[in-house]
Design an enzyme around this catalytic site. Sequence first.
Site, mmCIF file in Angstrom:
data_model
loop_
_atom_site.group_PDB
_atom_site.id
_atom_site.type_symbol
_atom_site.label_atom_id
_atom_site.label_comp_id
_atom_site.label_asym_id
_atom_site.label_seq_id
_atom_site.Cartn_x
_atom_site.Cartn_y
_atom_site.Cartn_z
ATOM 1 C CB ILE A 128 -20.126 22.503 -17.853
ATOM 2 C CG1 ILE A 128 -21.111 21.354 -18.072
ATOM 3 C CG2 ILE A 128 -19.984 22.830 -16.374
ATOM 4 C CD1 ILE A 128 -20.621 20.013 -17.553
ATOM 5 C CG ASP B 190 -17.604 21.793 -6.460
ATOM 6 O OD1 ASP B 190 -18.820 22.048 -6.535
ATOM 7 O OD2 ASP B 190 -17.082 21.254 -5.462
ATOM 8 C CE1 TYR C 153 -9.945 16.238 -5.393
ATOM 9 C CE2 TYR C 153 -11.674 14.789 -6.175
ATOM 10 C CZ TYR C 153 -11.185 15.656 -5.223
ATOM 11 O OH TYR C 153 -11.931 15.928 -4.102
HETATM 12 N N1 AR6 Z 1 -16.804 23.968 -17.453
HETATM 13 C C1 AR6 Z 1 -16.332 22.779 -17.862
HETATM 14 N N2 AR6 Z 1 -15.199 22.218 -17.385
HETATM 15 C C2 AR6 Z 1 -14.523 22.913 -16.448
HETATM 16 C C3 AR6 Z 1 -14.940 24.165 -15.954
HETATM 17 C C4 AR6 Z 1 -16.142 24.700 -16.490
HETATM 18 N N3 AR6 Z 1 -16.637 25.856 -16.090
HETATM 19 N N4 AR6 Z 1 -14.040 24.596 -15.029
HETATM 20 C C5 AR6 Z 1 -13.078 23.649 -14.957
HETATM 21 N N5 AR6 Z 1 -13.357 22.645 -15.808
HETATM 22 P P1 AR6 Z 1 -11.717 20.155 -11.460
HETATM 23 P P2 AR6 Z 1 -11.518 17.466 -10.295
HETATM 24 C C6 AR6 Z 1 -12.614 21.396 -16.079
HETATM 25 O O1 AR6 Z 1 -10.452 20.589 -10.816
HETATM 26 O O2 AR6 Z 1 -10.208 17.246 -10.946
HETATM 27 C C7 AR6 Z 1 -12.832 21.038 -6.863
HETATM 28 O O3 AR6 Z 1 -12.233 21.956 -5.985
HETATM 29 C C8 AR6 Z 1 -11.138 21.376 -15.749
HETATM 30 O O4 AR6 Z 1 -10.391 21.976 -16.804
HETATM 31 O O5 AR6 Z 1 -12.851 21.097 -11.494
HETATM 32 O O6 AR6 Z 1 -12.545 16.383 -10.353
HETATM 33 C C9 AR6 Z 1 -13.783 20.108 -6.167
HETATM 34 O O7 AR6 Z 1 -14.443 20.714 -5.081
HETATM 35 C C10 AR6 Z 1 -10.877 19.881 -15.656
HETATM 36 O O8 AR6 Z 1 -10.644 19.330 -16.954
HETATM 37 O O9 AR6 Z 1 -12.291 18.794 -10.780
HETATM 38 C C11 AR6 Z 1 -12.877 19.001 -5.704
HETATM 39 O O10 AR6 Z 1 -12.237 19.316 -4.492
HETATM 40 C C12 AR6 Z 1 -12.207 19.324 -15.144
HETATM 41 O O11 AR6 Z 1 -13.158 20.381 -15.255
HETATM 42 C C13 AR6 Z 1 -11.850 18.908 -6.793
HETATM 43 O O12 AR6 Z 1 -11.804 20.202 -7.383
HETATM 44 C C14 AR6 Z 1 -12.156 18.841 -13.709
HETATM 45 O O13 AR6 Z 1 -11.353 19.722 -12.943
HETATM 46 C C15 AR6 Z 1 -12.249 17.932 -7.855
HETATM 47 O O14 AR6 Z 1 -11.208 17.805 -8.784
#
Ligand code: AR6
Length: 196
Positions: free
Chosen positions: A33, A56, A143
Amino acid sequence: MAAGLGDFTGIGEKLMPETGTPLEKIFIVKGDITRLSVDAIVNAANSSLLGGGGVDGAIHRAAGPELLEECRKLGGCPTGEARITRGYGLPARYVIHTVGPVWRDGKHGEYDLLASCYRNVLRLALQYDLNTVAFPAISTGAYRFPPARAAEIALRETVKFINRHSAIKKIFFVCFSPAIFQAYKNALKQYAKSQV
Ligand code: AR6
């Protein structure tokens, strides 16, 4: 502003070609993203808004330290709500940070909280006159929200919103893994079926 996908890899799969329906504004894409030059990308943050892992971490790395500086001034964000900052080093002009629910068992308001993330992000987009918005699959990583249910909620809330607000021109659901991509494709097919 046009979506300006640039060299975004794996762009494709606009699955619903119907014109005149809100689904034509929805794109499911694979990739990172942080590379999208849309008006706003959405961050799946935690309530501190001070960075973390997953998407993030990737957003903060790509945006640079000024993003963290602006986030510090926001004083956090409760689960289900959203806050906006500039995009700094990102190709996107803005970042809309939202805090998804941690999945427990589905009996602790997880579905409603995830739905309000999508609504609150889109409200901010509208308020700031942002026409193109890219979402990651909020809550489906650290999460642990089940991807199929998360994709269904993402799609339902978004379609409902853009049905009422035509200023939003394009929504990208950016899938980082094949499993998430499949979940969105299934959800979109289900949704399209339910509309005929
Ligand atoms: N582009 C698009 N999607 C992504 C990317 C990227 N570069 N990287 C990961 N994803 P997560 P959450 C996807 O864990 O579950 C953080 O530490 C990933 O495959 O990023 O909402 C925050 O600070 C997954 O499908 O977020 C919070 O503490 C999706 O993004 C916690 O994680 C969400 O995964 C939030 O957890």
